[in-house]
Motif scaffolding. Structure first.
Motif, mmCIF file in Angstrom:
data_model
loop_
_atom_site.group_PDB
_atom_site.id
_atom_site.type_symbol
_atom_site.label_atom_id
_atom_site.label_comp_id
_atom_site.label_asym_id
_atom_site.label_seq_id
_atom_site.Cartn_x
_atom_site.Cartn_y
_atom_site.Cartn_z
ATOM 1 N N THR A 1 36.653 -23.574 22.831
ATOM 2 C CA THR A 1 36.788 -23.918 24.250
ATOM 3 C C THR A 1 37.353 -25.329 24.325
ATOM 4 O O THR A 1 36.926 -26.216 23.580
ATOM 5 C CB THR A 1 35.440 -23.829 24.968
ATOM 6 O OG1 THR A 1 34.943 -22.486 24.831
ATOM 7 C CG2 THR A 1 35.571 -24.149 26.444
ATOM 8 N N PHE A 2 38.316 -25.535 25.231
ATOM 9 C CA PHE A 2 39.055 -26.806 25.228
ATOM 10 C C PHE A 2 39.030 -27.542 26.563
ATOM 11 O O PHE A 2 39.638 -28.600 26.686
ATOM 12 C CB PHE A 2 40.505 -26.579 24.755
ATOM 13 C CG PHE A 2 41.140 -25.341 25.331
ATOM 14 C CD1 PHE A 2 41.766 -25.373 26.560
ATOM 15 C CD2 PHE A 2 41.072 -24.131 24.635
ATOM 16 C CE1 PHE A 2 42.320 -24.231 27.094
ATOM 17 C CE2 PHE A 2 41.640 -22.978 25.169
ATOM 18 C CZ PHE A 2 42.264 -23.022 26.403
ATOM 19 N N CYS A 3 38.339 -27.001 27.575
ATOM 20 C CA CYS A 3 38.159 -27.728 28.840
ATOM 21 C C CYS A 3 36.774 -27.410 29.384
ATOM 22 O O CYS A 3 36.276 -26.301 29.206
ATOM 23 C CB CYS A 3 39.203 -27.325 29.884
ATOM 24 S SG CYS A 3 40.916 -27.664 29.416
ATOM 25 N N VAL A 4 36.179 -28.379 30.053
ATOM 26 C CA VAL A 4 34.899 -28.166 30.729
ATOM 27 C C VAL A 4 35.195 -27.471 32.056
ATOM 28 O O VAL A 4 36.004 -27.967 32.845
ATOM 29 C CB VAL A 4 34.185 -29.506 31.001
ATOM 30 C CG1 VAL A 4 32.900 -29.289 31.787
ATOM 31 C CG2 VAL A 4 33.903 -30.242 29.694
ATOM 32 N N PRO A 5 34.566 -26.316 32.338
ATOM 33 C CA PRO A 5 34.811 -25.648 33.619
ATOM 34 C C PRO A 5 34.279 -26.508 34.775
ATOM 35 O O PRO A 5 33.161 -27.011 34.713
ATOM 36 C CB PRO A 5 34.008 -24.347 33.505
ATOM 37 C CG PRO A 5 33.736 -24.175 32.028
ATOM 38 C CD PRO A 5 33.640 -25.562 31.476
ATOM 39 N N MET A 6 35.093 -26.679 35.801
ATOM 40 C CA MET A 6 34.665 -27.471 36.957
ATOM 41 C C MET A 6 34.343 -26.603 38.167
ATOM 42 O O MET A 6 33.303 -26.761 38.796
ATOM 43 C CB MET A 6 35.743 -28.491 37.342
ATOM 44 C CG MET A 6 35.770 -29.720 36.468
ATOM 45 S SD MET A 6 37.219 -30.741 36.817
ATOM 46 C CE MET A 6 36.896 -31.287 38.470
ATOM 47 N N ALA A 7 35.264 -25.709 38.518
ATOM 48 C CA ALA A 7 35.045 -24.972 39.760
ATOM 49 C C ALA A 7 35.859 -23.691 39.821
ATOM 50 O O ALA A 7 36.881 -23.547 39.158
ATOM 51 C CB ALA A 7 35.406 -25.854 40.967
ATOM 52 N N SER A 8 35.364 -22.784 40.655
ATOM 53 C CA SER A 8 36.105 -21.556 40.957
ATOM 54 C C SER A 8 36.342 -21.495 42.460
ATOM 55 O O SER A 8 35.701 -22.214 43.238
ATOM 56 C CB SER A 8 35.321 -20.318 40.510
ATOM 57 O OG SER A 8 34.199 -20.115 41.353
ATOM 58 N N VAL A 9 37.255 -20.612 42.850
ATOM 59 C CA VAL A 9 37.462 -20.331 44.270
ATOM 60 C C VAL A 9 37.165 -18.853 44.492
ATOM 61 O O VAL A 9 37.379 -18.027 43.611
ATOM 62 C CB VAL A 9 38.899 -20.668 44.723
ATOM 63 C CG1 VAL A 9 39.096 -22.169 44.745
ATOM 64 C CG2 VAL A 9 39.952 -19.998 43.845
ATOM 65 N N ILE A 10 36.638 -18.539 45.661
ATOM 66 C CA ILE A 10 36.243 -17.162 45.978
ATOM 67 C C ILE A 10 37.115 -16.646 47.119
ATOM 68 O O ILE A 10 37.401 -17.372 48.076
ATOM 69 C CB ILE A 10 34.748 -17.108 46.368
ATOM 70 C CG1 ILE A 10 33.872 -17.506 45.168
ATOM 71 C CG2 ILE A 10 34.355 -15.712 46.865
ATOM 72 C CD1 ILE A 10 32.380 -17.605 45.472
ATOM 73 N N HIS A 11 37.541 -15.389 47.001
ATOM 74 C CA HIS A 11 38.373 -14.781 48.044
ATOM 75 C C HIS A 11 37.540 -13.973 49.024
ATOM 76 O O HIS A 11 36.490 -13.429 48.670
ATOM 77 C CB HIS A 11 39.437 -13.881 47.418
ATOM 78 C CG HIS A 11 40.519 -14.659 46.748
ATOM 79 N ND1 HIS A 11 41.389 -15.447 47.447
ATOM 80 C CD2 HIS A 11 40.843 -14.802 45.444
ATOM 81 C CE1 HIS A 11 42.210 -16.029 46.598
ATOM 82 N NE2 HIS A 11 41.889 -15.661 45.375
ATOM 83 N N GLY A 12 38.047 -13.891 50.231
ATOM 84 C CA GLY A 12 37.403 -13.105 51.281
ATOM 85 C C GLY A 12 38.184 -13.288 52.564
ATOM 86 O O GLY A 12 39.389 -13.556 52.522
ATOM 87 N N PHE A 13 37.522 -13.167 53.693
ATOM 88 C CA PHE A 13 38.176 -13.292 54.997
ATOM 89 C C PHE A 13 37.386 -14.280 55.844
ATOM 90 O O PHE A 13 36.168 -14.139 55.992
ATOM 91 C CB PHE A 13 38.225 -11.935 55.701
ATOM 92 C CG PHE A 13 39.076 -10.920 54.979
ATOM 93 C CD1 PHE A 13 40.390 -10.689 55.372
ATOM 94 C CD2 PHE A 13 38.559 -10.204 53.901
ATOM 95 C CE1 PHE A 13 41.179 -9.766 54.695
ATOM 96 C CE2 PHE A 13 39.339 -9.266 53.222
ATOM 97 C CZ PHE A 13 40.656 -9.053 53.619
ATOM 98 N N ILE A 14 38.075 -15.285 56.374
ATOM 99 C CA ILE A 14 37.461 -16.220 57.321
ATOM 100 C C ILE A 14 37.813 -15.729 58.725
ATOM 101 O O ILE A 14 38.944 -15.293 58.966
ATOM 102 C CB ILE A 14 37.976 -17.658 57.103
ATOM 103 C CG1 ILE A 14 37.577 -18.153 55.692
ATOM 104 C CG2 ILE A 14 37.429 -18.608 58.163
ATOM 105 C CD1 ILE A 14 38.126 -19.532 55.332
ATOM 106 N N TYR A 15 36.839 -15.757 59.632
ATOM 107 C CA TYR A 15 37.122 -15.265 60.975
ATOM 108 C C TYR A 15 36.648 -16.238 62.043
ATOM 109 O O TYR A 15 35.782 -17.099 61.801
ATOM 110 C CB TYR A 15 36.516 -13.874 61.192
ATOM 111 C CG TYR A 15 34.993 -13.817 61.203
ATOM 112 C CD1 TYR A 15 34.286 -13.850 62.403
ATOM 113 C CD2 TYR A 15 34.265 -13.713 60.017
ATOM 114 C CE1 TYR A 15 32.907 -13.795 62.426
ATOM 115 C CE2 TYR A 15 32.878 -13.654 60.027
ATOM 116 C CZ TYR A 15 32.198 -13.698 61.226
ATOM 117 O OH TYR A 15 30.825 -13.650 61.244
#
Length: 417
Positions: free
Chosen positions: A129-143
C-alpha cells in the motif's frame, strides 16, 4: 580528566542539538484540491503542529486539471513536495511502480483501514500500500425538500416511485424534475450510470466479475442501467444536451430544479448557495425489498515522495493523517468527503450524515471502471462517459452502448487466468 569530561559534555550537547535539529523539518504537500486550502491552513495543519511543533507543513495545491502533469514534471525534476496527494487507482499506482511514491505498507496507522478502503492505493496483488486513504465520496440524489413538500412527494425508495415522483414534478410545471446535462459527458456517467448501476450489477459482486471476465458489459445487469438512464430524458429540461455541469449546479441551487443526481462532494458547495432545505435519497432499488447498493468511491489518499529529504517527518505526518483525530476534523470540515478510517465519524452536517448513514443499510462498492479496466485504449472510463451521454440523448440504444464498451475492452484487456 576534567578536560575529557568537558569534551564529552560538549560532544553530547552538540549531538543533542543535531538530533533536535534533525527533528525540525518543513513538509510541502502537493494536491489538486485547491478548494481545500483554507481547511488545511486553518484546521488541519494547526491541529498537527499542536502535537508536532518542530514540523512545519505547507499546503501547496495546483489547479485540478493541471495536477497530474504538473506533479509528474516536478517529480521528474526532483522539485516535488514531500507529501503527495494521491488520485485513486492507476495514476498513483503508476507513480509507485516508477519509484516516485514510497511504500507505506508498514506505516503506523495503516491498521485503521480495511482492505476495501486501501484498495485504490494497493498493488494488484494486495501486498503493498502506497497512500494513506483519506476520503470517499458517495453517490445518490439531492433534492429540494421545499419542492417535495409543496408537491406532496416522499423521497422514492423504488424505481417506480422515482419515476412517479418525476412525473408529478413535470406535471406541476414549476420545477425541472432533474438537473443534469450531457454536454460534459462525465456527468452522465458519474452521476447517472455509476450512481444507479450498482443496484443492477450487485456492487462488488458484478464489478469483480467484470474484472475476472466472468461477466460482460453486454450482460443484462450492465445494459439495464443504460435503459433506465434513457428514461431520464423527458425529465431533464429543455436543451439538456447543451447543458454543462456548472449549469446543472446552478439550476438546482437557484431552486429551478427539484432533484440533482449527485456526488456527495456537492454538499459543501450547495450549503453556501441554496436558500431552501435539502434532503438526499440513495439510488432507488428496482423493487421493494431488494438489497440496495451505493457507490462509496475511494476518492483521495495521501502518500510520501520517495525522494523526500524529510522521510521521518513525512511518516510522522502521514501517521497523523491515518488517525481518528484527522478523520473527524477532515470529514466535518469538508462535509461530503467521508472518512475511510475504521473509527466511525459522527457528521455534524445533516445532509452529510444522511449520505453516510446509507453505509449502514446498503452495500458499498466503487465505480466499476476505475480499477484495472481503464488501463488500455480505448479507456473504459472515458468511453462510459460518451456512451452514457449518447444513451440519454437517444443517439444510441442501451444494447449498442454495451456492445461498444465490451468491444473496446476486449480489444486490449485479457482477464488474468
Amino acid at each position: 580528566m576534567n578536560m575529557k569530561l568537558f569534551t564529552a559534555a560538549l560532544l553530547g550537547s552538540s549531538l543533542l542539538c543535531s538530533a533536535a535539529h534533525a527533528q525540525e523539518a518543513t513538509l510541502t504537500i502537493e494536491s489538486w484540491r485547491n478548494d481545500d486550502l483554507a481547511i488545511w491552513q486553518e484546521k488541519l495543519i494547526p491541529a498537527f503542529q499542536a502535537a508536532h511543533p518542530d514540523v512545519k507543513v505547507v499546503f501547496s495545491p495546483s489547479a485540478p486539471t493541471e495536477y497530474n502533469a504538473a506533479l509528474n514534471a516536478k517529480l521528474d525534476a526532483g522539485s516535488a513536495g514531500d507529501i503527495i496527494t494521491c488520485r485513486p487507482f492507476d495514476a498513483s499506482l503508476d507513480l509507485f511502480k516508477n519509484g516516485k511514491l514510497a511504500d507505506l505498507t508498514g506505516l503506523s496507522g495503516m491498521e485503521n483501514f480495511s482492505d476495501v478502503a486501501k484498495s485504490a492505493w494497493t498493488t494488484d496483488d494486495g501486498k503493498q500500500t502506497f497512500c494513506v486513504p483519506m476520503a470517499s465520496v458517495i453517490h445518490g440524489f439531492i433534492y429540494n425538500k421545499d419542492a417535495f413538500k409543496e408537491l406532496g412527494i416522499e423521497p422514492p425508495a423504488t424505481e417506480d416511485e422515482f419515476f412517479a415522483a418525476l412525473d408529478k414534478i413535470k406535471e406541476d410545471g414549476n420545477y425541472i424534475p432533474m438537473a443534469m446535462g450531457t454536454k460534459d459527458l462525465w456527468e452522465a456517467a458519474t452521476m447517472g450510470y455509476q450512481n444507479i448501476g450498482p443496484n443492477y450489477w450487485h456492487g462488488e459482486e458484478g464489478r469483480l466479475a467484470l474484472i475476472k471476465g466472468e461477466q460482460k458489459l453486454t450482460d443484462p445487469q450492465w445494459v439495464e442501467p443504460f435503459a433506465t438512464l434513457a428514461k431520464w430524458k423527458p425529465y431533464l429540461g429543455d436543451g439538456f444536451e447543451a447543458q454543462t455541469y456548472p449549469d446543472s449546479q446552478n439550476l438546482f441551487t437557484l431552486g429551478r430544479a427539484a432533484i440533482f443526481p449527485a456526488g456527495s462532494w456537492e454538499i459543501s458547495v450547495f450549503n453556501t448557495q441554496v436558500d431552501f432545505e435539502m434532503g438526499a435519497f440513495p439510488p432507488p432499488v428496482k423493487a421493494a425489498g431488494d438489497t440496495c447498493y451505493i457507490s462509496d468511491h475511494t476518492d483521495i489518499g495521501i502518500g510520501m515522495n520517495a525522494a523526500t529529504k524529510n522521510p521521518e517527518a513525512a511518516k510522522t505526518f502521514l501517521t497523523w493523517v491515518a488517525s481518528p483525530e484527522f478523520a473527524e476534523i477532515y470529514a466535518n470540515a469538508l462535509p461530503g468527503f467521508f472518512s475511510l478510517n475504521s473509527t466511525p465519524v459522527k457528521m455534524e452536517d445533516p445532509l452529510a450524515q444522511e449520505f453516510v448513514s446509507w453505509r449502514g443499510k446498503c452495500k458499498s462498492t466503487i465505480r466499476s471502471t476505475y480499477q484495472i479496466l481503464s488501463r488500455g485504449t480505448p479507456n473504459l472510463e472515458n468511453e462510459t462517459w460518451v456512451e452514457s451521454a449518447n444513451v440519454i440523448n437517444g443517439t444510441v440504444t442501451p444494447e449498442e452502448a454495451g456492445k461498444k464498451l465490451q468491444a473496446g475492452l476486449d480489444s486490449w484487456y485479457k482477464p488474468a487466468e
